[in-house]
Design an enzyme around this catalytic site. Structure first.
Site, PDB file in Angstrom:
ATOM      1  N   GLY A   7       0.837  -1.209   0.000  1.00 39.46           N
ATOM      2  CA  GLY A   7       0.000   0.000   0.000  1.00 39.46           C
ATOM      3  C   GLY A   7       0.865   1.250   0.000  1.00 39.46           C
ATOM      4  N   ASN A   8       2.062   1.134   0.584  1.00 39.06           N
ATOM      5  CA  ASN A   8       2.990   2.266   0.629  1.00 39.06           C
ATOM      6  C   ASN A   8       3.647   2.538  -0.717  1.00 39.06           C
ATOM      7  OD1 ASN A   8       2.531   2.657   3.359  1.00 39.06           O
ATOM      8  ND2 ASN A   8       4.029   1.096   3.903  1.00 39.06           N
ATOM      9  N   LYS A 125      -4.333  -4.558  15.193  1.00 36.31           N
ATOM     10  CA  LYS A 125      -3.943  -3.785  14.003  1.00 36.31           C
ATOM     11  C   LYS A 125      -4.398  -2.320  14.119  1.00 36.31           C
ATOM     12  CE  LYS A 125      -2.909  -3.077   9.598  1.00 36.31           C
ATOM     13  NZ  LYS A 125      -1.535  -3.026   9.112  1.00 36.31           N
ATOM     14  N   LYS A 202      -2.405  -8.262   3.982  1.00 33.50           N
ATOM     15  CA  LYS A 202      -2.465  -8.545   2.538  1.00 33.50           C
ATOM     16  C   LYS A 202      -1.456  -9.606   2.102  1.00 33.50           C
ATOM     17  CE  LYS A 202       1.075  -6.219   0.205  1.00 33.50           C
ATOM     18  NZ  LYS A 202       1.950  -6.069   1.328  1.00 33.50           N
ATOM     19  N   LYS A 264       5.249 -10.688   5.873  1.00 30.28           N
ATOM     20  CA  LYS A 264       5.801 -11.120   4.573  1.00 30.28           C
ATOM     21  C   LYS A 264       6.572 -12.429   4.754  1.00 30.28           C
ATOM     22  CE  LYS A 264       6.405  -6.327   3.256  1.00 30.28           C
ATOM     23  NZ  LYS A 264       4.981  -6.116   3.044  1.00 30.28           N
TER      24      LYS A 264
HETATM   25  P1  ADP Z   1       4.010  -2.874   2.693  1.00 29.51           P
HETATM   26  O1  ADP Z   1       3.096  -1.712   2.540  1.00 29.51           O
HETATM   27  O2  ADP Z   1       4.772  -3.164   1.446  1.00 29.51           O
HETATM   28  O3  ADP Z   1       3.364  -4.086   3.286  1.00 29.51           O
HETATM   29  P2  ADP Z   1       5.412  -2.541   5.234  1.00 29.51           P
HETATM   30  O4  ADP Z   1       5.728  -1.192   5.748  1.00 29.51           O
HETATM   31  O5  ADP Z   1       4.316  -3.301   5.897  1.00 29.51           O
HETATM   32  O6  ADP Z   1       5.167  -2.365   3.676  1.00 29.51           O
HETATM   33  O7  ADP Z   1       6.725  -3.449   5.264  1.00 29.51           O
HETATM   34  C1  ADP Z   1       7.944  -3.029   4.676  1.00 29.51           C
HETATM   35  C2  ADP Z   1       8.843  -2.370   5.720  1.00 29.51           C
HETATM   36  O8  ADP Z   1       9.369  -3.348   6.595  1.00 29.51           O
HETATM   37  C3  ADP Z   1      10.063  -1.701   5.183  1.00 29.51           C
HETATM   38  O9  ADP Z   1       9.808  -0.377   4.827  1.00 29.51           O
HETATM   39  C4  ADP Z   1      11.069  -1.761   6.344  1.00 29.51           C
HETATM   40  O10 ADP Z   1      11.164  -0.524   6.978  1.00 29.51           O
HETATM   41  C5  ADP Z   1      10.428  -2.733   7.315  1.00 29.51           C
HETATM   42  N1  ADP Z   1      11.290  -3.804   7.840  1.00 29.51           N
HETATM   43  C6  ADP Z   1      11.183  -4.272   9.098  1.00 29.51           C
HETATM   44  N2  ADP Z   1      12.051  -5.255   9.307  1.00 29.51           N
HETATM   45  C7  ADP Z   1      12.740  -5.445   8.161  1.00 29.51           C
HETATM   46  C8  ADP Z   1      13.764  -6.355   7.761  1.00 29.51           C
HETATM   47  N3  ADP Z   1      14.244  -7.267   8.600  1.00 29.51           N
HETATM   48  N4  ADP Z   1      14.246  -6.267   6.511  1.00 29.51           N
HETATM   49  C9  ADP Z   1      13.752  -5.342   5.646  1.00 29.51           C
HETATM   50  N5  ADP Z   1      12.768  -4.456   5.975  1.00 29.51           N
HETATM   51  C10 ADP Z   1      12.252  -4.498   7.209  1.00 29.51           C
HETATM   52 MG    MG Z   2       2.502  -4.246   5.286  1.00 30.27          MG
END
Ligand code: ADP
Ligand code: MG
Length: 301
Positions: A7-8, A125, A202, A264
């Site tokens: 979403g970002n 959440k 998601k 993820k």
């Molecule tokens: P999305 O909207 O794609 O789901 P999120 O913000 O939920 O994005 O997840 C991606 C973020 O996870 C990255 O911007 C990063 O700051 C964070 N992050 C946390 N832990 C890790 C990690 N171990 N490796 C890489 N990114 C990480």
């Molecule tokens: Mg996310």
């Protein structure tokens, strides 16, 4: 392939989320998606909706004395329509330009959850706008320095209701956009579905769909190029190719926080344990490169 867009990626952190900004961001992601389609992949695009549904919730709140506010499940459906429309139109234009005769279809997606999911007694959440004070309309949490925020349950996805329709479309050769925002959480009561107020992650919903349709490759596009160990700390280390056993070990050690990288990695583990072959986690700019093994983080059995 399932291609999950953050979403970002559609509204970047520093942006307001204007139509022009979102159009530009979706356009950039679609450039990459077209390149992947040119390589012969059939694609289901899934996407987050955090920033978009956040704005919708704020609109409901600000106008509640003028226009009846809609519940969260309806806002989820609105955001699936909003983002789905953008991807659908932009991607179709690019396919046409490249002489690729495919259609692009958005499926409003409902996802069955268990009403006894532990999240209903302990919602986790945070969603929507920040408030200066706690209010009694819904459960809230304080997020340090930013204010109070509503929290809703984030139940586990059990079944994608429209999976059959999504499968039919993919078999026709269409590009399908589904599970927007993790899908709309629904429960079943006496044979009837009913929307509930909650947010399904998601990445976990995308995994469930991949599993149900027997899809073998999942690509998760977010705002980091790679998964890291000790992310943002001393000893930060980029992961390039990693197997299931190792990733489970790192997960146990707490390298992947809840609400961001955590889901993820959890989705990747579930996927690889249920017949999936490969998960790529990277940023949209590196999507094509990562398919060729040149960048990104690749998770395999
Ligand atoms: P999305 O909207 O794609 O789901 P999120 O913000 O939920 O994005 O997840 C991606 C973020 O996870 C990255 O911007 C990063 O700051 C964070 N992050 C946390 N832990 C890790 C990690 N171990 N490796 C890489 N990114 C990480
Ligand atoms: Mg996310």
């Amino acid at each position: 392939m399932i291609l999950a867009l953050g979403g970002n990626m559609i509204k970047k952190a520093k942006e307001k989320g204007t139509f022009e900004e979102q159009y530009k961001n979706v356009n950039e992601s679609c450039e990459q998606i077209v390149e992947i389609i040119k390589q012969g992949w059939n694609i289901i695009v899934t996407h987050g909706n955090g920033p978009q549904v956040g704005n919708l919730l704020l609109q409901q709140e600000l106008l509640k004395n003028k226009i009846p506010p809609m519940p969260l499940d309806v806002c989820g459906a609105l955001s699936q329509g909003e983002i789905g429309y953008l991807i659908q139109q932009i991607l179709l234009n690019k396919l046409r330009k490249n002489g690729i005769n495919k259609k692009v279809v958005t499926v409003i997606t409902q996802v069955l959850i268990d009403r006894n999911d532990p999240e209903f007694s302990k919602p986790s959440k945070p969603i929507g706008p920040f408030y200066e004070e706690e209010n009694k309309d819904f459960p809230m949490v304080y997020q340090s320095g930013k204010g109070w925020r509503r929290v809703v349950p984030s139940p586990d996805p059990e079944e994608i209701i429209e999976k059959g329709q999504i499968k039919d479309l993919i078999e026709e050769g269409d590009v399908v956009i589904a599970c927007g925002g993790g899908g709309i959480p629904v429960i079943e009561e006496n044979g009837n579905l009913r929307g509930v107020e909650g947010v399904i992650d998601k990445d976990l919903a995308s995994e469930k769909l991949a599993e149900e349709l027997g899809i073998r490759t999942m690509m998760i596009l977010t705002d980091v190029d790679n998964v890291y160990l000790n992310y943002g700390k001393d000893g930060q280390e980029k992961l390039r190719e990693i197997n299931l056993k190792k990733i489970k070990g790192y997960q146990k050690q707490g390298h992947f926080p809840k609400g961001s990288m955590g889901p993820k990695i959890e989705a990747s583990i579930r996927f690889l344990e249920k017949g999936g072959e490969k998960v790529l986690i990277t940023s949209p700019e590196l999507a094509v490169d990562s398919l060729q093994g040149k960048s990104g983080t690749i998770l395999m059995i």
